[in-house]
Design an enzyme around this catalytic site. Structure first.
Site, PDB file in Angstrom:
ATOM      1  N   CYS A   1       0.836  -1.201   0.000  1.00 47.92           N
ATOM      2  CA  CYS A   1       0.000   0.000   0.000  1.00 47.92           C
ATOM      3  C   CYS A   1       0.878   1.261   0.000  1.00 47.92           C
ATOM      4  O   CYS A   1       1.500   1.580  -1.000  1.00 47.92           O
ATOM      5  CB  CYS A   1      -0.970  -0.022   1.176  1.00 47.92           C
ATOM      6  SG  CYS A   1      -2.372   1.103   0.968  1.00 47.92           S
TER       7      CYS A   1
ATOM      8  N   HIS B   1      -3.745  -5.554   1.223  1.00 50.93           N
ATOM      9  CA  HIS B   1      -3.575  -5.850   2.641  1.00 50.93           C
ATOM     10  C   HIS B   1      -4.034  -7.282   2.920  1.00 50.93           C
ATOM     11  O   HIS B   1      -4.905  -7.808   2.243  1.00 50.93           O
ATOM     12  CB  HIS B   1      -4.397  -4.887   3.496  1.00 50.93           C
ATOM     13  CG  HIS B   1      -3.923  -3.476   3.453  1.00 50.93           C
ATOM     14  ND1 HIS B   1      -2.755  -3.068   4.059  1.00 50.93           N
ATOM     15  CD2 HIS B   1      -4.464  -2.368   2.868  1.00 50.93           C
ATOM     16  CE1 HIS B   1      -2.601  -1.766   3.857  1.00 50.93           C
ATOM     17  NE2 HIS B   1      -3.613  -1.328   3.135  1.00 50.93           N
TER      18      HIS B   1
END
Length: 491
Positions: free
Chosen positions: A328, A434
């Site tokens: 991310c 994630h």
């Protein structure tokens, strides 16, 4: 329909854990139960079944209750982007950044969303377990409170107060908290739970008798200290280790605004991985893999790493054959630059990235929020490896490096996408995904890429279930069973 609110004498007293424990306990009894936290401040979050964002602790509590996580379970989420400001998320959607004083005035508006979400949950379940935030005795935050007693009084629900005896001063915490409440708030407290007790309960009994005599309120249970208890962290980074063999050394820098560090729970628990969270101010230890984590202020955290000489240290790490994974915000740091023309995370501007991968990221107000599944496309994999997880990010990345993606994904809504990048030499991976290590097959493939020849599998989901059952057993054994049955109308 019943409502019970769990408040704590301090942060980390055990509110989240107790709500999860009670949720699993009552779900076992066939009660339709759901968690609810009016306001949460945390950088660990999860994507819900209705494609919104809530605190990670509420997603775990939903799992404990055997229900799908929903944005109504945490209608206000604050994600700090600086020491005085945070992104404000209402019913799963970001509405913008606010400074602390501005949000304090906004709380009356936020309360409408809180009560609306609570009413919807209340119509669907037999029991709502509400978690407070911090402590109700924070008198500087009493005005317009929606997180603790302000909410309890608005919906007229009972409160139990939990305190952590392992830290010491448990009786002072309980009595001091009661003293700082108003008379009507004190009347709302129906009893106490003492958490994390170790030792002979007989040595505590005189103190419990005194507490009940002094306050006129019962101690509903003394919960034992559960060794090696694993729970998804609400926000703080856990330093708990599991006695790793040291076959693979993994380092994660602790960024000032690190987010979703629960990505690394599977590694922290893995018996063949030695995971170390390190301060960016210290030299990078010798390791096999460096993981750059998510961040709520990517430009600021990237600048922080560069100020502490991480560009040179990462260059050296790669030169000696080490691997790097960016997740991310960590993905964005690996590119050429990060542009924030609209001031999405901080002041408008840009920051030069580490430059290992040829792409540029532009931060936009629209946040990607989706649960996804798909396959890893690494050259080292003889076949497609299933992977699943979730995306929470504001950035859009574009550039040649993304033409060699790490994964091909499908979102809940059927939308297909390529995710991430693999460097030409295979030493660097980048992803927006994630929960990358949570699925066993993907975990094994990634650990093999990082340097383990035949990594064993860690079933993180199964491990969570075991821990939730441990908590429910603890509550069932330690708390007043008659009171628990009364609460859920089981007698």
């Amino acid at each position: 329909m019943s409502v019970l609110m769990v408040q704590g004498t301090t942060s980390d007293a055990g509110k989240s854990t107790l709500v999860a424990a009670l949720g699993r306990y009552f779900a076992r009894q066939g009660v339709r139960v759901a968690p609810f936290k009016p306001q949460n401040m945390a950088l660990n979050s999860a994507v819900t079944s209705d494609a919104g964002e809530i605190g990670r602790a509420q997603a775990l509590q939903a799992q404990a209750c055997h229900v799908a996580p929903h944005t109504d379970m945490n209608p206000v989420l604050l994600k700090p982007a600086s020491d005085t400001g945070a992104q404000v998320i209402i019913q799963g959607r970001a509405i913008g950044n606010m400074q602390a004083l501005d949000y304090h005035q906004y709380k009356t508006t936020a309360q409408s969303a809180v009560l609306e979400s609570f009413r919807r949950l209340r119509s669907q379940y037999d029991l709502i377990l509400v978690e407070g935030a911090g402590s109700p005795a924070e008198i500087n935050l009493r005005e317009n409170d929606i997180a603790n007693m302000g909410f309890a009084e608005a919906v007229d629900c009972p409160v139990i107060l939990v305190a952590d005896i392992d830290r010491g001063g448990v009786f002072a915490h309980i009595v001091g908290t009661l003293e700082l409440l108003s008379e009507t708030e004190r009347e709302r407290v129906v009893g106490f739970v003492i958490n994390r007790f170790r030792g002979d309960i007989k040595l505590l009994e005189s103190g419990l008798d005194w507490l009940e005599d002094y306050t006129g309120k019962p101690v509903l249970g003394v919960l034992p200290y559960l060794h090696d208890l694993y729970m998804d962290a609400e926000d703080a980074i856990s330093t708990q280790q599991t006695g790793a063999s040291g076959k693979l050394n993994v380092v994660v820098p602790v960024l000032p605004r690190i987010s979703n560090h629960t990505d690394f729970d599977a590694l922290r628990l893995h018996p063949e991985v030695n995971l170390e969270f390190v301060s960016a101010r210290t030299p990078l230890p010798e390791c096999d893999l460096v993981i750059l984590p998510g961040s709520k202020n990517v430009r600021g955290d990237l600048a922080y790493l560069k100020e502490n000489n991480w560009q040179r240290q990462l260059d050296r790490h790669l030169r000696y054959g080490g691997k790097i994974l960016g997740i991310c915000g960590g993905l964005q740091m690996l590119g050429r630059s990060i542009l924030d023309p609209g001031g999405v995370e901080s002041e408008p501007g840009s920051e030069t990235g580490f430059g290992y991968l040829d792409f540029t990221t532009t931060l936009t107000p629209q946040k990607a929020l989706k649960n996804v599944c798909g396959f890893l496309t690494m050259d080292s994999c003889e076949k497609e490896i299933p992977v699943q997880g979730y995306e929470i990010h504001c950035g859009i990345s574009r550039g040649p490096a993304l033409q060699r993606p790490l994964a091909r994904l499908v979102a809940d809504n059927g939308q297909r996408s390529a995710d991430g990048a693999i460097s030409d030499d295979g030493q660097i991976l980048a992803t927006y995904l994630h929960g990358l290590f949570d699925a066993s097959a993907a975990q094994q493939a990634l650990l093999r890429w990082a340097g383990l020849s035949e990594p064993c599998l860690l079933d993180l989901q199964g491990h969570r279930e075991v821990q939730l059952d441990r908590l429910a057993d603890s509550v069932g054994n330690a708390m007043d069973s008659r009171w628990l049955k009364q609460l859920a109308h089981l007698q």
